[in-house]
Design an enzyme around this catalytic site. Sequence first.
Site, PDB file in Angstrom:
ATOM      1  N   THR A 194       0.816  -1.214   0.000  1.00 27.66           N
ATOM      2  CA  THR A 194       0.000   0.000   0.000  1.00 27.66           C
ATOM      3  C   THR A 194       0.843   1.254   0.000  1.00 27.66           C
ATOM      4  O   THR A 194       1.963   1.275   0.550  1.00 27.66           O
ATOM      5  CB  THR A 194      -0.918   0.008   1.240  1.00 27.66           C
ATOM      6  OG1 THR A 194      -1.549   1.295   1.362  1.00 27.66           O
ATOM      7  CG2 THR A 194      -0.127  -0.237   2.522  1.00 27.66           C
TER       8      THR A 194
ATOM      9  N   TYR B 184      -1.920   0.523  10.095  1.00 23.84           N
ATOM     10  CA  TYR B 184      -2.126  -0.178   8.821  1.00 23.84           C
ATOM     11  C   TYR B 184      -0.864  -0.097   7.969  1.00 23.84           C
ATOM     12  O   TYR B 184      -0.327  -1.123   7.523  1.00 23.84           O
ATOM     13  CB  TYR B 184      -3.325   0.412   8.073  1.00 23.84           C
ATOM     14  CG  TYR B 184      -3.408  -0.062   6.638  1.00 23.84           C
ATOM     15  CD1 TYR B 184      -3.459  -1.418   6.332  1.00 23.84           C
ATOM     16  CD2 TYR B 184      -3.442   0.850   5.582  1.00 23.84           C
ATOM     17  CE1 TYR B 184      -3.522  -1.860   5.005  1.00 23.84           C
ATOM     18  CE2 TYR B 184      -3.514   0.419   4.268  1.00 23.84           C
ATOM     19  CZ  TYR B 184      -3.551  -0.926   3.983  1.00 23.84           C
ATOM     20  OH  TYR B 184      -3.614  -1.351   2.686  1.00 23.84           O
TER      21      TYR B 184
END
Length: 333
Positions: free
Chosen positions: A118, A142
């Site tokens: 990501t 995250y």
Amino acid sequence: MTHQILVTGGAGYIGSHVVRQLGEAGYDVVVYDNCSTGVAIAVLSGKLVVGDLADIESLYRTFAKNKFAAVLHFAASTVVAESVAQPLDYYANNTRNTLNLLRCCQTFGVKKLVFSSTAAVYGSPEESPVSESFPTIPINPYGRSKLMSEWMIQDYGLASELQYIILRYFNVAGADPAMRIGQFTPNATHLIKVACEAALGKRPSLSIFGTDFPTADGTGIRDYIHVEDLATAHIDALRYLQTGGKSRVLNCGYGHGYSVRQVIAKVKEFSGVDFPVIEAPRRLGDPACVVAASDEIRKLLGWKPQYDRLDEIVETALEWEKKLNHTKSSFKE
């Protein structure tokens, strides 16, 4: 058997599009998914094994029963705000479970891996577009859980014959243009899906989280990539590895961004609905602008996006939501 591919998280939004493209390309696919956010009906190719990466015995059995030439690893928790509230769950599901998967790759001699990472690993970059050489300073659990997974893959690659492609996704949206699959997940947080739901009356309104960012209209800017183009990047990455390609980390975006207000305006244009928009404070951990430098993936993999237009992304996302509206089945979150 030489083309047998394991896809973790293959019942999820992105994974299911990749699984469909793998099947169309002639690969023998095994999907391993706990169906916590994915749905079985989204798996249009291969065989689905319902299992959790935390369940080492189930994972080992799946490897032992098959002969995988490569692994595509999508299974992860992906909501930034949730990661801030429940960091240990994110380190367990994203980082520890990647370790479990790598242990199986080591035990069963799997030497090709494509990893779903990501742009959150970059944190709040000071410049845009963001290239792969930028510092990785994630600002939420995250992003940190994904970066730790990247480090494990890279370290294991150095110590073994594993060759990998790490794809750092930017903002994924849209749906299969043939409307076979799309994003099923209820209570989604992705802007384009949420805006489409608001346009169709599934939500009473849409909230803009932050109108005081240092951008032209004060709202956050993101690089939105169509899920079909992202899926194609995985097929390209797999073929690259299977023809002897070396390990690399690559951004997966278009190289230009749109603001939250621009996206909302486009959804209103396509839907013809002027749904209510509420201005709310910024969310913890949201950067102002994140756009990909995508030269490397185009050059190395020969990746050629087919849906690089906000119109097409919004149109397919809206059509998918309309289809879900007309389908009375309830989908497990």
